[in-house]
Design an enzyme around this catalytic site. Structure first.
Site, PDB file in Angstrom:
ATOM      1  N   ARG A   1      68.277  41.741 -14.649  1.00 43.72           N
ATOM      2  CA  ARG A   1      69.530  42.493 -14.609  1.00 43.72           C
ATOM      3  C   ARG A   1      69.247  43.956 -14.950  1.00 43.72           C
ATOM      4  O   ARG A   1      68.327  44.260 -15.708  1.00 43.72           O
ATOM      5  CB  ARG A   1      70.536  41.933 -15.627  1.00 43.72           C
ATOM      6  CG  ARG A   1      71.205  40.646 -15.182  1.00 43.72           C
ATOM      7  CD  ARG A   1      72.159  40.882 -14.006  1.00 43.72           C
ATOM      8  NE  ARG A   1      72.852  39.684 -13.597  1.00 43.72           N
ATOM      9  CZ  ARG A   1      72.475  38.871 -12.596  1.00 43.72           C
ATOM     10  NH1 ARG A   1      71.386  39.138 -11.897  1.00 43.72           N
ATOM     11  NH2 ARG A   1      73.191  37.818 -12.284  1.00 43.72           N
TER      12      ARG A   1
ATOM     13  N   HIS B   1      70.320  44.321  -4.661  1.00 41.12           N
ATOM     14  CA  HIS B   1      70.544  43.032  -5.324  1.00 41.12           C
ATOM     15  C   HIS B   1      70.507  41.894  -4.297  1.00 41.12           C
ATOM     16  O   HIS B   1      71.425  41.077  -4.241  1.00 41.12           O
ATOM     17  CB  HIS B   1      71.886  43.021  -6.084  1.00 41.12           C
ATOM     18  CG  HIS B   1      71.973  41.921  -7.109  1.00 41.12           C
ATOM     19  ND1 HIS B   1      72.727  42.030  -8.248  1.00 41.12           N
ATOM     20  CD2 HIS B   1      71.398  40.688  -7.146  1.00 41.12           C
ATOM     21  CE1 HIS B   1      72.615  40.908  -8.953  1.00 41.12           C
ATOM     22  NE2 HIS B   1      71.822  40.073  -8.304  1.00 41.12           N
TER      23      HIS B   1
HETATM   24  C1  GLV Z   1      71.491  36.715  -8.938  1.00 41.34           C
HETATM   25  O1  GLV Z   1      71.418  37.798  -9.407  1.00 41.34           O
HETATM   26  C2  GLV Z   1      71.741  35.540  -9.708  1.00 41.34           C
HETATM   27  O2  GLV Z   1      72.019  35.669 -10.904  1.00 41.34           O
HETATM   28  O3  GLV Z   1      71.667  34.436  -9.158  1.00 41.34           O
END
Ligand code: GLV
Length: 310
Positions: A225, A273
């Site tokens: 993250r 992401h």
């Molecule tokens: C993606 O970021 C997840 O947490 O699956």
């Protein structure tokens, strides 16, 4: 019959609806825009719903997070701590994230960013290739995704170390544990991979002191993250050349703001992401099972531990 609310801006509603209803005909899947009677909804399958959305459903018994990290749900103060949150970490998610890390680990190991820059400058720059066994990768986080990623990097021939809070045993991976990544783990890493969830303990973990303990010329891959990184410290380490390159898939603010320095930094490769995604065909059975267990009052798998924060 039970109604499952589906909400995601990334995942396709119709494909998920078809897969789940085919697997469990007693479940009706409805979207947020067409939720029907709010009282009928007993379960939700969601990715990053707007804060407050789930409060509208008074009979919700379980929330399934459409991914591994449930931090967006944990940040929503309107979701009561008593409502179970189940994390969905299916084979597709594990494989796609592990592939992503392998792709960029190989790219960093083969100095692809430097070669691409040399091509742009029309410079014939020979950078001697070395075997993967000469690159040591430190993986932070050895859960379902981190563990598979470490295994795959080791199978590719890299020297792999892993760090997790609790002790682990893994063939081919040198495992460290403890509250903070130990010196031996950091100082030996040529490439540091972050696969940790967003928690109070991982917030700002990757700061100047940590980056300073990496080898000069080390590289970073962040697929955990964005909150793990102190952005100004990362930029400083890149600008000084202490860190050779950073590959970033996750950010404090997503989408990354237009004016953000990361977009154009020559030593940053970034992706939106998209390292990994769950797959409806692989997850429909798990979702149906979680809903059946929840309605039957049984224990739920992969539940978020509210105290640990993931
Ligand atoms: C993606 O970021 C997840 O947490 O699956």
């Amino acid at each position: 019959m039970t109604t499952l609310l589906f909400h995601s801006d990334l995942d396709d509603f119709t494909t998920w609806k078809e897969a789940i209803e085919r697997t469990a005909p007693s479940i009706t899947v409805r979207s947020t825009q067409d939720a029907g009677a709010l009282e009928a909804v007993t379960a939700a399958l969601v990715w990053a719903p707007p804060p407050g959305l789930l409060r509208r459903f008074p009979n919700l018994k379980v929330v399934i997070n459409l991914g591994a990290g449930a931090d967006s749900l944990l940040r929503d103060p309107t979701i009561p701590p008593s409502l179970p949150i189940v994390r969905l970490t299916d084979r597709a998610l594990i494989d796609t994230v592990a592939d992503y890390v392998l792709l960029y680990a190989l790219a960093l190991h083969r100095r692809q960013p430097e070669l691409a820059a040399a091509q742009r400058a029309q410079q014939w720059t020979f950078l001697p290739p070395t075997p993967t066994a000469m690159t040591r990768i430190g993986v932070m986080g050895l859960g379902a995704i981190g563990g598979e990623t470490a295994r795959r990097l080791a199978a590719q021939g890299f020297k792999v170390m892993g760090w997790a809070r609790r002790p682990r045993e893994m063939t081919g991976v040198e495992c460290f544990h403890g509250l903070a990544p130990p010196d031996l783990f950091l100082t030996q890493s040529d490439i540091l991979v972050n696969l940790l969830p967003a928690t109070a303990q991982t917030e700002n973990l990757i700061d100047s002191p940590l980056l300073g303990r990496l080898k000069p010329g080390a590289a970073l891959i962040n697929v955990g993250r964005g909150s793990a990184i102190v952005e100004a410290d990362l930029l400083a380490a890149l600008d000084m050349g202490h860190l050779r390159h950073a590959v970033l898939d996750v950010f404090r603010t997503e989408p990354l703001p237009d004016s953000h320095a990361f977009w154009t930094h020559p030593r940053i490769t970034l992706t939106p992401h998209n390292a990994g995604l769950c797959h409806p065909e692989l997850s429909a059975g798990f979702v149906a099972d979680v809903i059946a267990r929840s309605l039957g009052g049984e224990a739920l798998p992969s539940c978020v531990d509210r105290i640990a924060g993931y």
